[in-house]
Design an enzyme around this catalytic site. Structure first.
Site, PDB file in Angstrom:
ATOM      1  N   SER A  19       2.866 -25.743  84.822  1.00  0.00           N
ATOM      2  CA  SER A  19       1.650 -27.046  85.195  1.00  0.00           C
ATOM      3  C   SER A  19       1.777 -26.947  86.568  1.00  0.00           C
ATOM      4  O   SER A  19       2.725 -26.323  87.540  1.00  0.00           O
ATOM      5  CB  SER A  19       1.898 -28.507  84.109  1.00  0.00           C
ATOM      6  OG  SER A  19       1.048 -28.764  84.637  1.00  0.00           O
ATOM      7  N   ASP A  42      -7.867 -22.643  80.544  1.00  0.00           N
ATOM      8  CA  ASP A  42      -6.770 -23.805  80.890  1.00  0.00           C
ATOM      9  C   ASP A  42      -7.466 -25.134  80.720  1.00  0.00           C
ATOM     10  O   ASP A  42      -8.197 -26.125  80.813  1.00  0.00           O
ATOM     11  CB  ASP A  42      -6.237 -23.572  82.114  1.00  0.00           C
ATOM     12  CG  ASP A  42      -5.082 -24.529  82.335  1.00  0.00           C
ATOM     13  OD1 ASP A  42      -4.159 -23.842  81.703  1.00  0.00           O
ATOM     14  OD2 ASP A  42      -4.566 -26.232  82.435  1.00  0.00           O
ATOM     15  N   HIS A  67      -2.365 -24.377  78.118  1.00  0.00           N
ATOM     16  CA  HIS A  67      -2.166 -25.165  78.745  1.00  0.00           C
ATOM     17  C   HIS A  67      -0.280 -25.165  78.177  1.00  0.00           C
ATOM     18  O   HIS A  67      -0.184 -25.521  77.507  1.00  0.00           O
ATOM     19  CB  HIS A  67      -2.171 -26.863  78.916  1.00  0.00           C
ATOM     20  CG  HIS A  67      -1.515 -27.044  80.276  1.00  0.00           C
ATOM     21  ND1 HIS A  67      -1.944 -27.024  81.382  1.00  0.00           N
ATOM     22  CD2 HIS A  67      -1.438 -28.449  81.111  1.00  0.00           C
ATOM     23  CE1 HIS A  67      -1.512 -27.078  82.615  1.00  0.00           C
ATOM     24  NE2 HIS A  67      -0.608 -28.220  81.794  1.00  0.00           N
TER      25      HIS A  67
END
Length: 425
Positions: free
Chosen positions: A207, A303, A370
């Site tokens: 991330s 995502d 994610h």
């Protein structure tokens, strides 16, 4: 449709979007209210990285180490406390191999949100967990992490709010934007701990940490002598400069705030800033093709974070017409699915020049997910997501050790039946 999903409670998700909406707009009133939402986000992040894991008694728990020399160089968290990391030593064939994972956790893009952030583990080591579970790519078990299990594995904690890139401060608010200095102090610390002898090294991140691994990839290569095999991995770091459902630019506005509040202009790639504005040079699509060090991009085509907070955030979906769809993709109508397909096309197009290099690799699966490298169920497990018959762990191992070329891009949704999709309930 694949039912292998991870469900997030509605109360937790509500706090998630409430918090991020407040961060974007600066509209959250009162630290108490913000604190409540932050606790929910912490719960969510822990759930995302510990889904389907063994009981705590069977997990590898690694203690926090603070970088004691960091303060003398001003390499401190937002609140001025020492930065830290978790290190589990390698053994055997991995004794001189190093994996550095940069922690993720969003950004702060206003003075107000950065002031709040320094009262959390994302801005102060005072609030960081004293031990963390190492799973997925950090696991020390060969049957969970076949290629990197016996490496020296490090998780560098994230407490600067700008993907380890800032080098300024706001004296009036006692905020230290020192991500770049933290990066440098961490590298010096780890070199002194034996990393200078590394034969092989991999920089990773998830991330905001995945974005950081892109921003710092070539700098990581420069830490080592030319004889060291160095590569980089970005997991869920391919944040796209995409138009949201209202036709606006939610994530561009957010990133502009990060770049502005932390004065990142001087820290960004000069190759990029020579022809694009600083905010554009915080977006990976404008950076990845110019990275010289071999890199692997691991990303879900849809995502989940970008769906929630970039494409259809509550601040632009005032009628709530996207709520059901973005919470569970099976509730999307054909127009909404087409919107996601267009987003996927943008991502695939963005990596075309990146893939021209034979040294680079990708694994873009058509999942609503994610961060897939730190969760054991998505990294390497009997029912893990697969492309061309290979798990994420196998694909990245094949690429790193050059067993085969890995340029795996999934067909569009709903063809992939191996996804571990995130469902928000």
């Amino acid at each position: 449709m694949n039912q292998n999903v991870f469900r997030i409670p509605a109360t937790v998700y509500y706090c998630l979007w409430l918090f991020f909406s407040g961060v974007r707009s600066g509209s959250i009133d009162g630290i108490g209210k913000v604190s409540d939402t932050y606790d929910a986000i912490s719960l969510l992040e822990n759930q995302l990285t510990t889904a389907n894991q063994p009981p705590p008694s069977q997990l590898l728990m690694v203690p926090l180490t603070l970088i004691q020399k960091a303060a003398s160089n001003g390499a401190v968290c937002l609140d001025g406390t020492l930065p830290g990391y978790h290190l589990h030593r390698g053994s055997g064939s991995g004794a001189n191999r190093w994996l550095i994972l940069l922690e993720g956790g969003g950004w702060c893009n206003t003075r107000r949100s950065c002031i709040f952030r320094k009262t959390t583990r994302r801005g102060s080591s005072k609030y960081m967990e004293k031990v963390l579970a190492f799973t997925g790519i950090l696991s020390n078990k060969a049957n969970e992490n076949p290629d990197f299990f016996n490496w020296n594995r490090v998780k560098l904690r994230y407490c600067d709010g700008a993907s380890f890139t800032g080098d300024s401060q706001d004296e009036s608010s006692q905020l230290y934007y020192r991500g770049q200095r933290i990066w440098q102090a961490a590298m010096e610390e780890l070199l002194s701990k034996g990393m200078q002898k590394a034969e092989q090294a991999l920089l990773s991140g998830c991330s905001a940490g995945g974005l950081a691994s892109i921003l710092h990839c070539d700098q990581f290569k420069e830490v080592f002598p030319g004889t060291t095999k160095v590569k980089c991995l970005s997991d869920a770091g391919m944040f796209m400069d995409a138009v949201d459902v209202s036709g606006g630019h939610s994530i561009r506005n957010m990133f502009k705030g990060v770049v502005t509040i932390q004065n990142l202009q001087k820290e960004l790639s000069t190759t990029c800033t020579k022809h694009l504005d600083p905010t554009s040079c915080f977006f990976p699509q404008n950076l990845v093709s110019n990275i010289k060090t071999p890199m692997f991009l691991l990303n879900a085509a849809y995502d989940a974070w970008q769906v929630q907070e970039s494409l259809a955030p509550p601040s632009v979906d005032l009628s709530g017409s996207w709520n059901a769809c973005k919470s569970d993709h099976s509730h999307c109508n054909s127009t909404q699915i087409q919107f996601f397909q267009d987003f996927r096309t943008q991502m695939v197009n963005a990596v075309k020049s990146f893939l021209a290099s034979t040294h680079n690799g990708v694994f873009i699966n058509s999942c609503f997910a994610h961060c897939q490298s730190e969760r054991q169920d998505t990294w390497f497990a009997p029912d893990s997501p697969r492309l061309h018959g290979k798990t994420v762990a196998e694909s990245i191992g094949d690429w790193y050790f050059e067993r085969t070329t890995v340029k795996a891009i999934d067909c569009p949704y709903p063809c992939d039946k191996t996804c571990h999709n995130l469902i928000f309930k």
